[in-house]
Motif scaffolding. Sequence first.
Motif, PDB file in Angstrom:
ATOM      1  N   ARG A  94      94.514  41.599  34.014  1.00 26.49           N
ATOM      2  CA  ARG A  94      94.475  42.150  32.671  1.00 26.49           C
ATOM      3  C   ARG A  94      93.393  43.207  32.526  1.00 26.49           C
ATOM      4  N   TYR A  97      94.392  46.667  33.725  1.00 26.48           N
ATOM      5  CA  TYR A  97      95.345  47.357  32.850  1.00 26.48           C
ATOM      6  C   TYR A  97      94.637  48.490  32.112  1.00 26.48           C
ATOM      7  N   THR A 252     107.765  49.422  26.333  1.00 24.70           N
ATOM      8  CA  THR A 252     107.757  48.268  27.227  1.00 24.70           C
ATOM      9  C   THR A 252     107.681  48.712  28.684  1.00 24.70           C
ATOM     10  N   ALA A 255     104.192  50.061  29.712  1.00 28.64           N
ATOM     11  CA  ALA A 255     103.207  48.975  29.798  1.00 28.64           C
ATOM     12  C   ALA A 255     103.456  48.136  31.051  1.00 28.64           C
ATOM     13  N   GLU A 256     104.723  47.838  31.297  1.00 26.39           N
ATOM     14  CA  GLU A 256     105.045  47.017  32.486  1.00 26.39           C
ATOM     15  C   GLU A 256     104.694  47.740  33.782  1.00 26.39           C
ATOM     16  N   TYR A 259     101.001  47.473  34.346  1.00 32.54           N
ATOM     17  CA  TYR A 259     100.667  46.164  34.893  1.00 32.54           C
ATOM     18  C   TYR A 259     101.126  46.054  36.340  1.00 32.54           C
TER      19      TYR A 259
ATOM     20  N   LEU B  32     102.257  43.381  24.871  1.00 26.49           N
ATOM     21  CA  LEU B  32     102.346  44.013  26.180  1.00 26.49           C
ATOM     22  C   LEU B  32     100.950  44.304  26.718  1.00 26.49           C
ATOM     23  N   GLY B  35      99.290  41.529  28.294  1.00 24.54           N
ATOM     24  CA  GLY B  35      99.858  41.017  29.537  1.00 24.54           C
ATOM     25  C   GLY B  35     101.110  40.180  29.374  1.00 24.54           C
ATOM     26  N   THR B  37     104.304  40.393  29.674  1.00 24.22           N
ATOM     27  CA  THR B  37     105.310  41.319  30.199  1.00 24.22           C
ATOM     28  C   THR B  37     106.411  40.526  30.896  1.00 24.22           C
ATOM     29  N   ARG B  38     107.546  41.179  31.076  1.00 19.40           N
ATOM     30  CA  ARG B  38     108.675  40.532  31.741  1.00 19.40           C
ATOM     31  C   ARG B  38     108.271  40.029  33.112  1.00 19.40           C
TER      32      ARG B  38
END
Lengths: 712, 80
Positions: A94, A97, A252, A255-256, A259, B32, B35, B37-38
């Motif tokens: 985290r 990120y 989405t 952001a993904e 990560y 998101l 953290g 997230t999918r």
Amino acid sequence: MTRLAIGGNPNAGKTSIFNHLTGTVQHVSNYPGVTVERKEGTARFNGRRVAVLDLPGTYSLTAYSLEEIVARRAIIDEKPDVVVNVVDASNLERNLYLTVQLLEMEVPLVIALNMIDVAEKRGYQIDVDKLSSLLGVPVVPTVGSRGKGLDRLLEVALNVADGKVNLPRKTVTYGHEVNREIERLAGVIETFPDIATRYRPRWVAVKIIEEDDALAAEIRRMTDDETADRIASEATRSRTAIEQHFDDDAITLIAERRYGYAAGAIKESISLTGEARQHKTDQIDSVVCHRLAGPLLLFGVVAALFFFVFKVSDEWRWVPWFGGWISPTGFMQWIFERLSEVSGGLESRMPVLHSLVDDGLIGGVGGVMGFVPLIFFLFLFISFLEDSGYIARVAFILDRVLRAFGLQGKSILALIVSGGLGAGGCAVPGVMATRTLREEKDRLVTMLVVPFMNCGAKMPVYAMLIAAFFTRHRTQMMLLLWAISWIVALCAAWVLRRFVIRGEQTPFVMELPPYHLPTLRGVLLHTWERTWMYVKKAGTIILAMSVLLWVFMYFPQMPEEEIQNLEIQGASANQIASEKLAHSLAGRVGTALEPISQWAGFDWRTNVALVGGFVAKEIVVGTLGTVYAMGDVSPEETESLSDRLRKDPDWGPLKGFVLMLFVMLYAPCFVTIAVIRRESGTWRWALFSTLYSTSIAFVLATLVYQIGKWIS
Amino acid sequence: MTKTLFDLVTGESAIITRLQRDGESGIRRRLLDMGVTRGARVYVERHAPLGDPVEVLIKGYHLALRMNEARKIEVSQEEV
């Protein structure tokens, strides 16, 4: 001078690194126009001075919170020579990120891999060089709380600032499709020099694809409408292309991918031996957040807070002074009493100046300084709780109850400090305690209802009136007053949230950080900063208002002959003081308000006392004493005034009760108002607080008085 | 009915499959950022004394969120 900025997640240990780098010479202020704290200091390295800026702790750099916007602006507008990104090594995914977002901004970056000791204890093995080459950023392991690795960190940071570090730069990638749209959009943005010179085109491209409204608005401000429209439509095109391709929204996806980028770097550089659980924190939480033990413990902590703060600052005499012992608050009072004595020499020669110095300045400043010990000890306690991680649990436990009224879990502390337990307390530290709330709207509502609690200054008024009219129902009356204060505060919060400070409730998505023992140094520094800010800012406003109120109660003066006439008629000094007050502006206002205030049963004398109570509510007692020609009644000895009121045919239990109700609810004292002004950032809310609470007080007082009169 | 984080009881874990898109984007962005997230695994650590909010373990740290938000997080308990 080289300028260094420190950024990172909350709870990553940013503050302790900042404290170690800068020592005790720190400058705390607010970012212009917002209540986000700005901390600056100076570090030294080999005789070189480095300006250090502590950015607000954030999880991200989207425009979600004020802190995020402020941190982002500071990086873009102030262009620090190097940004130190503090990451918690035991919670890397985290934390990285945010690092990925800093990489997107292409700022000169160093990573402080903080709390490396905790990570190792938990079984993580981190290949620092690998991580560094994967991210394209120098990485320095540190233990901020003990100052370990900080010299090296500063050295590397300065090398980066000087351009001496040549790690191959890495570009954050989002997968083929998204990358293509970002490149295309960046190409478009590059053709607009006003934007491309200020921001990195690639970063702008990413941001506007993920619908960053704050940046879109800024672009619109910087360029002409045509350019802004063009960019907006290009962004929509990219977004549509991405969303069609992936059947998911761009927010989405990006952001993904961030990560994913962080996870990729971690996978290759970290191995885990053993289990990554926070055993100590888990054990503590199984008690602290327990269904039954949790609330009980919370009650205990709050009671301890209350006990500790008021006993230590005000009641216990533990400061040695001239062979005896006094309390810290007593010490402050002692200083101002001596000052008052010194100014006494002026009394005969320059009476007006004496009154200004004694009643206005010393009284006013003394009033502010009298709160300093209270605020200091309160923040000592709260800073400790905050740094340890407990406040987050308080919010977790109480969120459900307080949410129903438009407040949130953390509001409880402010309410209790202000007097929520029913005896003593003070709204000044209460308003300041709202600082633990990060959500602006919740914080504002809490700030506006906190003054309804029964603070210590209302107690003398209650004591005097209960002694006059309710001697046989003392406890019941106090309980009733306590209940009313909570009911009004919660209902007011509900109404404010519904009609004034509207908008969706801020979602409660909060980290429960691992517990750790705060360092004494950190807690003391934090406490000192907050106390000093109170003295500095509230002090200046309060000084001005004290003088204003003095003018109000002192002018215009009665002509000398009239005073002589009264003396000839045999009036006592107390009666003359009463007449003088009636003659002053305050007295006249009191009389002028009579036609309205009589609905609630208040005559001009009560009005004057209430005007005085604006300074501090206990002054209501003193001023009532003066207008009833009893001399200055001290709040501790109110019996004579109680007797006087009991025998007065104009007074009765109903009037007494209505006055207590009004004193409880009307405008907060002006120290509180000054603090609301400071904490909310505008006079608007300070003024609003004054007006709305006075209106509520008046409506309720009138209602009770009229109904009471009708019944009897 | 799709299962959401709301339906999980204390001690259960699951994989996040989707964040529902209704409502404004602010809350989704926040989740998101934190953290959620999918593909991430969530473990339900505990509920607050009144059953709301819920505390989960995700990406190696503890996160508290309200049931309202939990309802928008779709999960799957089938092991892959």
